[in-house]
Enzyme design. Structure first.
Site, mmCIF file in Angstrom:
data_model
loop_
_atom_site.group_PDB
_atom_site.id
_atom_site.type_symbol
_atom_site.label_atom_id
_atom_site.label_comp_id
_atom_site.label_asym_id
_atom_site.label_seq_id
_atom_site.Cartn_x
_atom_site.Cartn_y
_atom_site.Cartn_z
ATOM 1 N N SER A 45 0.585 -1.358 0.166
ATOM 2 C CA SER A 45 0.383 0.028 0.288
ATOM 3 C C SER A 45 0.352 0.861 -0.176
ATOM 4 O O SER A 45 2.198 1.209 0.451
ATOM 5 C CB SER A 45 -1.343 0.174 1.790
ATOM 6 O OG SER A 45 -1.395 1.186 1.744
ATOM 7 N N GLU B 268 0.269 3.584 1.757
ATOM 8 C CA GLU B 268 0.417 4.336 3.538
ATOM 9 C C GLU B 268 1.532 3.507 3.664
ATOM 10 O O GLU B 268 1.379 4.764 4.627
ATOM 11 C CB GLU B 268 -0.770 4.097 4.140
ATOM 12 C CG GLU B 268 -2.483 3.884 3.325
ATOM 13 C CD GLU B 268 -2.337 5.526 4.208
ATOM 14 O OE1 GLU B 268 -1.731 5.617 4.654
ATOM 15 O OE2 GLU B 268 -3.505 6.092 3.175
ATOM 16 N N TYR C 169 -2.481 0.203 10.029
ATOM 17 C CA TYR C 169 -2.315 -0.030 9.384
ATOM 18 C C TYR C 169 -0.851 -0.085 7.961
ATOM 19 O O TYR C 169 -0.626 -1.238 7.482
ATOM 20 C CB TYR C 169 -3.746 0.661 8.038
ATOM 21 C CG TYR C 169 -3.765 0.217 6.808
ATOM 22 C CD1 TYR C 169 -4.196 -1.107 6.731
ATOM 23 C CD2 TYR C 169 -2.691 1.143 6.106
ATOM 24 C CE1 TYR C 169 -3.879 -1.798 5.240
ATOM 25 C CE2 TYR C 169 -3.122 1.023 4.536
ATOM 26 C CZ TYR C 169 -3.986 -0.568 4.296
ATOM 27 O OH TYR C 169 -3.732 -1.330 2.768
#
Length: 343
Positions: free
Chosen positions: A131, A133, A155
């Site tokens: 990801s 992120e 996360y």
């Protein structure tokens, strides 16, 4: 003989598009689904209806990403040629509330699968859903495969662990294990708690007279938003390569939440400022302010590029949610044949 694929997270947005893609290519597809008292298969229910009519080879298996023995048993039985690990606790804001669970399901599950591959000795190719992120507090603009990670959420931290575990198993054991560092990708099948879908769903309810206001957090956050089916194709392309590698998948454009709002509301002739409020509960404890990816490597090595623009994506999502509320999309100059959640 058809290839066999195993997908975790098959009932999610990406999983539903991926199973459609693989079935269209003649694969036998197996998916992992959690057992619960309610069904969450609405994104893929049409495939069950099609199984007999179109003779597609598709099966769901109950299991959990926290259960190593179950994963081991399933992979021994199925012996997949390709494994797509998409399953995770994938909501960034929620990860602050359940960090341990997020670390277990989003991070450790990758090691469980990789170790199962190692233990069983099955010959397979592995895709890890990494990801954007992971970049968090970005160290370079745009972000590439070489940009250092600086995650800003449980996360993001879990995804960094999963990313490096995939690299480690690839280098230590010669596995065909690839990371797809996917930037934000949306569609009419996006979960309703994610900001893009929250916007388009609320807009439709406002027009239908079922909702008066929409409350959001940081409107200045900027993301690189693409179309999920485009990104699913990139996943498949990675596992068709002779050599495993890591790839950024992105559009190379960044747009703020405010821009998404403006585009969505303008499609139906409304000013978002009249309907949107700010609620501090939706702010993250640590924010990721700007994400924009450079997918040049994927373009060169995978011959991949995004097909749907930002404006096209917003239009698709608005149209689908208006149709869910049985609103006349032609009234707003929208295409009534735009993608729906369930064909």
């Amino acid at each position: 003989m058809s290839k066999i694929a195993f997908i975790t997270g098959i009932t999610g947005q990406d999983g539903s598009y991926l199973v459609e893609l693989l079935l269209s290519k003649g694969y036998e597809v197996h998916g992992l689904m959690r057992r619960s008292s309610t069904f969450s298969t609405e994104r893929i229910d049409h495939l069950y209806r099609d199984r007999h009519e179109k003779a597609i080879n598709y099966r769901l298996h109950y299991g959990d990403l926290s259960d190593s023995s179950n994963l081991n048993r399933l992979l021994r039985q199925i012996k997949p040629d390709e494994i797509y690990h998409l399953g995770a606790q994938s909501h960034v804001r929620v990860s602050f509330d359940i960090p341990e669970y997020t670390g277990d399901v989003t991070g450790l599950s990758t090691v469980r699968l990789l170790d199962t591959i190692l233990e069983t000795g099955i010959k397979t190719k592995f895709y890890q859903a990494s990801s954007s992120e992971m970049y968090g507090r970005v160290k370079a603009i745009p972000q590439t495969e070489e940009t250092p990670f600086y995650p800003r959420s449980p996360y993001g931290c879990a995804k960094v662990y999963a990313f490096w575990s995939t690299v480690n198993y690839r280098e230590a054991y010669g596995m065909h294990a690839s990371n797809g560092i996917l930037f934000n990708h949306e569609s009419p099948r996006r979960g309703e708690t994610f900001v893009t879908r929250k916007i388009t769903r609320s807009l439709a309810k406002i027009l239908a007279g079922k909702q008066e206001k929409l409350y959001l957090g940081n409107l200045e956050a900027k993301r690189d938003w693409g179309y999920a089916p485009d990104y699913v194709e990139a996943m498949w392309l990675m596992l068709q390569q002779n050599k495993a590698d890591d790839y950024v998948i992105a559009t190379g454009e960044t747009h703020s939440v405010k821009e998404f709002l403006q585009e969505a509301f303008s499609l139906v002739g409304l000013q978002y400022e009249e309907y949107v409020g700010i609620d501090e509960r939706y702010y993250r404890p640590t924010e990721v302010d700007l994400l924009i990816g450079d997918a040049e490597k994927a373009k060169k090595q995978l011959n991949w590029k995004p097909k749907i623009s930002f404006k096209g994506l917003v239009r698709l999502m608005v149209t689908a949610d208006l149709q869910r509320e049985r609103l006349d999309v032609k009234k707003f100059g929208l295409d009534p044949f735009a993608e729906n959640v369930v064909p």
